[in-house]
Motif scaffolding. Structure first.
Motif, PDB file in Angstrom:
ATOM      1  N   VAL A   1      31.675 -11.161  26.215  1.00  0.00           N
ATOM      2  CA  VAL A   1      32.152 -12.530  26.430  1.00  0.00           C
ATOM      3  C   VAL A   1      31.202 -13.548  25.797  1.00  0.00           C
ATOM      4  O   VAL A   1      30.009 -13.567  26.138  1.00  0.00           O
ATOM      5  CB  VAL A   1      32.282 -12.824  27.942  1.00  0.00           C
ATOM      6  CG1 VAL A   1      32.848 -14.220  28.170  1.00  0.00           C
ATOM      7  CG2 VAL A   1      33.160 -11.770  28.616  1.00  0.00           C
ATOM      8  N   PRO A   2      31.677 -14.398  24.891  1.00  0.00           N
ATOM      9  CA  PRO A   2      30.831 -15.488  24.379  1.00  0.00           C
ATOM     10  C   PRO A   2      30.353 -16.370  25.532  1.00  0.00           C
ATOM     11  O   PRO A   2      31.151 -16.768  26.387  1.00  0.00           O
ATOM     12  CB  PRO A   2      31.772 -16.238  23.431  1.00  0.00           C
ATOM     13  CG  PRO A   2      32.779 -15.208  22.994  1.00  0.00           C
ATOM     14  CD  PRO A   2      32.989 -14.355  24.217  1.00  0.00           C
ATOM     15  N   TRP A   3      29.063 -16.679  25.540  1.00  0.00           N
ATOM     16  CA  TRP A   3      28.456 -17.363  26.689  1.00  0.00           C
ATOM     17  C   TRP A   3      27.922 -18.743  26.311  1.00  0.00           C
ATOM     18  O   TRP A   3      28.360 -19.754  26.838  1.00  0.00           O
ATOM     19  CB  TRP A   3      27.346 -16.477  27.258  1.00  0.00           C
ATOM     20  CG  TRP A   3      26.751 -16.929  28.551  1.00  0.00           C
ATOM     21  CD1 TRP A   3      27.420 -17.387  29.650  1.00  0.00           C
ATOM     22  CD2 TRP A   3      25.361 -16.944  28.897  1.00  0.00           C
ATOM     23  NE1 TRP A   3      26.529 -17.685  30.666  1.00  0.00           N
ATOM     24  CE2 TRP A   3      25.266 -17.421  30.226  1.00  0.00           C
ATOM     25  CE3 TRP A   3      24.194 -16.590  28.226  1.00  0.00           C
ATOM     26  CZ2 TRP A   3      24.036 -17.555  30.888  1.00  0.00           C
ATOM     27  CZ3 TRP A   3      22.982 -16.718  28.887  1.00  0.00           C
ATOM     28  CH2 TRP A   3      22.912 -17.198  30.196  1.00  0.00           C
TER      29      TRP A   3
ATOM     30  N   HIS B   1      26.676 -11.963  41.765  1.00  0.00           N
ATOM     31  CA  HIS B   1      27.154 -10.685  41.258  1.00  0.00           C
ATOM     32  C   HIS B   1      27.710 -10.875  39.855  1.00  0.00           C
ATOM     33  O   HIS B   1      28.018 -11.987  39.432  1.00  0.00           O
ATOM     34  CB  HIS B   1      28.198 -10.051  42.193  1.00  0.00           C
ATOM     35  CG  HIS B   1      29.332 -10.973  42.553  1.00  0.00           C
ATOM     36  ND1 HIS B   1      30.443 -11.130  41.751  1.00  0.00           N
ATOM     37  CD2 HIS B   1      29.520 -11.783  43.621  1.00  0.00           C
ATOM     38  CE1 HIS B   1      31.269 -11.994  42.319  1.00  0.00           C
ATOM     39  NE2 HIS B   1      30.736 -12.402  43.452  1.00  0.00           N
ATOM     40  N   THR B   2      27.845  -9.763  39.131  1.00  0.00           N
ATOM     41  CA  THR B   2      28.202  -9.837  37.717  1.00  0.00           C
ATOM     42  C   THR B   2      29.580 -10.444  37.485  1.00  0.00           C
ATOM     43  O   THR B   2      29.776 -11.190  36.531  1.00  0.00           O
ATOM     44  CB  THR B   2      28.148  -8.438  37.072  1.00  0.00           C
ATOM     45  OG1 THR B   2      29.051  -7.565  37.757  1.00  0.00           O
ATOM     46  CG2 THR B   2      26.754  -7.864  37.136  1.00  0.00           C
ATOM     47  N   GLN B   3      30.546 -10.117  38.337  1.00  0.00           N
ATOM     48  CA  GLN B   3      31.895 -10.638  38.111  1.00  0.00           C
ATOM     49  C   GLN B   3      31.916 -12.159  38.177  1.00  0.00           C
ATOM     50  O   GLN B   3      32.665 -12.819  37.443  1.00  0.00           O
ATOM     51  CB  GLN B   3      32.879 -10.047  39.118  1.00  0.00           C
ATOM     52  CG  GLN B   3      34.344 -10.338  38.774  1.00  0.00           C
ATOM     53  CD  GLN B   3      34.707  -9.893  37.369  1.00  0.00           C
ATOM     54  OE1 GLN B   3      34.514  -8.731  37.004  1.00  0.00           O
ATOM     55  NE2 GLN B   3      35.221 -10.810  36.556  1.00  0.00           N
ATOM     56  N   SER B   4      31.115 -12.729  39.050  1.00  0.00           N
ATOM     57  CA  SER B   4      31.035 -14.184  39.146  1.00  0.00           C
ATOM     58  C   SER B   4      30.540 -14.792  37.831  1.00  0.00           C
ATOM     59  O   SER B   4      31.106 -15.767  37.327  1.00  0.00           O
ATOM     60  CB  SER B   4      30.098 -14.583  40.289  1.00  0.00           C
ATOM     61  OG  SER B   4      29.841 -15.977  40.279  1.00  0.00           O
ATOM     62  N   ALA B   5      29.492 -14.199  37.248  1.00  0.00           N
ATOM     63  CA  ALA B   5      28.953 -14.711  35.991  1.00  0.00           C
ATOM     64  C   ALA B   5      29.952 -14.542  34.849  1.00  0.00           C
ATOM     65  O   ALA B   5      30.130 -15.443  34.017  1.00  0.00           O
ATOM     66  CB  ALA B   5      27.641 -14.001  35.659  1.00  0.00           C
ATOM     67  N   LEU B   6      30.627 -13.402  34.801  1.00  0.00           N
ATOM     68  CA  LEU B   6      31.599 -13.150  33.737  1.00  0.00           C
ATOM     69  C   LEU B   6      32.813 -14.073  33.868  1.00  0.00           C
ATOM     70  O   LEU B   6      33.308 -14.601  32.868  1.00  0.00           O
ATOM     71  CB  LEU B   6      32.043 -11.689  33.774  1.00  0.00           C
ATOM     72  CG  LEU B   6      30.971 -10.663  33.406  1.00  0.00           C
ATOM     73  CD1 LEU B   6      31.455  -9.253  33.714  1.00  0.00           C
ATOM     74  CD2 LEU B   6      30.580 -10.792  31.941  1.00  0.00           C
ATOM     75  N   THR B   7      33.278 -14.268  35.083  1.00  0.00           N
ATOM     76  CA  THR B   7      34.424 -15.150  35.304  1.00  0.00           C
ATOM     77  C   THR B   7      34.105 -16.579  34.880  1.00  0.00           C
ATOM     78  O   THR B   7      34.926 -17.254  34.257  1.00  0.00           O
ATOM     79  CB  THR B   7      34.845 -15.123  36.785  1.00  0.00           C
ATOM     80  OG1 THR B   7      35.233 -13.793  37.129  1.00  0.00           O
ATOM     81  CG2 THR B   7      36.017 -16.063  37.038  1.00  0.00           C
ATOM     82  N   GLU B   8      32.905 -17.030  35.202  1.00  0.00           N
ATOM     83  CA  GLU B   8      32.499 -18.380  34.811  1.00  0.00           C
ATOM     84  C   GLU B   8      32.462 -18.515  33.289  1.00  0.00           C
ATOM     85  O   GLU B   8      32.928 -19.509  32.722  1.00  0.00           O
ATOM     86  CB  GLU B   8      31.126 -18.700  35.408  1.00  0.00           C
ATOM     87  CG  GLU B   8      30.682 -20.149  35.256  1.00  0.00           C
ATOM     88  CD  GLU B   8      29.901 -20.394  33.985  1.00  0.00           C
ATOM     89  OE1 GLU B   8      29.922 -21.529  33.478  1.00  0.00           O
ATOM     90  OE2 GLU B   8      29.263 -19.450  33.472  1.00  0.00           O
ATOM     91  N   ALA B   9      31.916 -17.506  32.601  1.00  0.00           N
ATOM     92  CA  ALA B   9      31.843 -17.554  31.143  1.00  0.00           C
ATOM     93  C   ALA B   9      33.231 -17.532  30.505  1.00  0.00           C
ATOM     94  O   ALA B   9      33.479 -18.204  29.493  1.00  0.00           O
ATOM     95  CB  ALA B   9      31.003 -16.385  30.630  1.00  0.00           C
ATOM     96  N   GLN B  10      34.142 -16.770  31.098  1.00  0.00           N
ATOM     97  CA  GLN B  10      35.495 -16.660  30.548  1.00  0.00           C
ATOM     98  C   GLN B  10      36.327 -17.916  30.782  1.00  0.00           C
ATOM     99  O   GLN B  10      37.351 -18.118  30.125  1.00  0.00           O
ATOM    100  CB  GLN B  10      36.200 -15.454  31.168  1.00  0.00           C
ATOM    101  CG  GLN B  10      35.620 -14.117  30.737  1.00  0.00           C
ATOM    102  CD  GLN B  10      36.091 -12.958  31.606  1.00  0.00           C
ATOM    103  OE1 GLN B  10      36.436 -13.148  32.771  1.00  0.00           O
ATOM    104  NE2 GLN B  10      36.092 -11.750  31.052  1.00  0.00           N
TER     105      GLN B  10
END
Length: 292
Positions: free
Chosen positions: A146-148, A224-233
């Motif tokens: 995911v581009p961040w 948790h990781t899903q929170s960080a990934l969801t925010e980036a997406q």
């Protein structure tokens, strides 16, 4: 960390960096690698895996191994002015650097130790990434990379003698893979929560460069990781162009949202400026500003 005072006249080099995450009993952890002390780029500092874009990263044969086409990857980077092959090549560079620096192979549905070793052996024998992927029949999924953020080094770079246009990607480390430094570019592997990394930095136990400091401040907001990934997406990758200035003999780097910065909309939470004190960069309000 020594302060650079030169003005860099060369254009920034395209590069890619990967923020690798995993969940643990202590909470979300991020992977940091200690750069070799002799490195001419951030020697001795702990960084996210990454490096410069190679021309070979854009080869048609290698791009054909990706799960998404070049146009889709360009759209995901949100850089319409960037050529499609170059955009796709940055995803390849992120995957390549992660493997070269910490032996993590991203984008595989299933990965066995034999597959990892076969790729390592192929590269050690002199094969290019494109040749190795062709010979080993490997395919790469870019969907979960995911581009961040995007950081562009200013002409008055504070900690390097080169300029970089770095696209930071964020992803979860694949299950069953273990990160290990290469003992060439990196000499230590560290899994840590973002908060603990910032505390260790403040206590002079590890050294961090400004992009890593500010990145860890962002990550510390997630449990948790899903929170960080969801925010980036959920958003476009913010473009961060630090603007340095010297005040009362102290080098200060300000970021979007700071009163001295040309962009008034903040790019991320946390302090909007870092000051060079005690041979490192610190926020005006100390550790609390990094953890608040």
């Amino acid at each position: 960390m020594e302060l650079n005072t030169d003005i860099i006249t060369t254009p920034p080099l395209d590069s890619a960096s990967v923020v690798l995450l995993r969940d643990s009993a202590q909470g979300m952890q991020v992977l940091l690698l200690k750069r070799h002390q002799a490195s001419n780029v951030l020697g001795g500092a702990f960084v996210f895996p990454g490096g410069k874009l190679d021309q070979a990263d854009q080869s048609p044969a290698l791009l054909a191994k990706l799960s998404q086409d070049a146009a889709t990857l360009q759209q995901r980077l949100a850089e319409p002015e960037l050529g499609t092959e170059r955009a796709a090549g940055l995803f390849v560079a992120a995957i390549r650097e992660a493997f070269e620096e910490c032996r993590i192979l991203l984008g595989q549905a299933t990965t066995t130790p034999l597959k990892l070793q076969a790729l390592q052996n192929a590269l050690a024998s002199g094969q290019s990434w494109s040749e190795a992927f062709q010979n080993l029949s490997l395919q790469l999924s870019t969907d979960h990379l995911v581009p961040w953020t995007r950081w562009i080094t200013p002409r008055q770079a504070s900690v390097t003698s080169k300029r970089f246009d770095t696209r930071f990607f964020i992803t979860r480390v694949p299950e069953g893979q273990t990160a290990e430094h290469d003992n060439f570019e990196a000499t230590e592997t560290l899994w840590t929560t973002p908060r603990e990394a910032l505390i260790r930095y403040w206590d002079h136990q590890i050294e961090l460069a400004p992009p890593q400091i500010m990145g860890l401040v962002q990550l510390a907001r997630h449990t948790h990781t899903q929170s960080a990934l969801t925010e980036a997406q959920s958003r476009r990758p913010p473009v961060v162009e630090p603007e340095p200035f010297d005040q009362d003999g102290i080098r200060t780097i300000c970021y979007p949202g700071d009163p001295r910065h040309s962009v008034q909309q903040p790019a991320f939470p946390g302090p909007t400026r870092l000051l060079f004190k005690n041979k490192r960069f610190e926020p005006e309000l100390g550790l609390a500003a990094l953890l608040d």
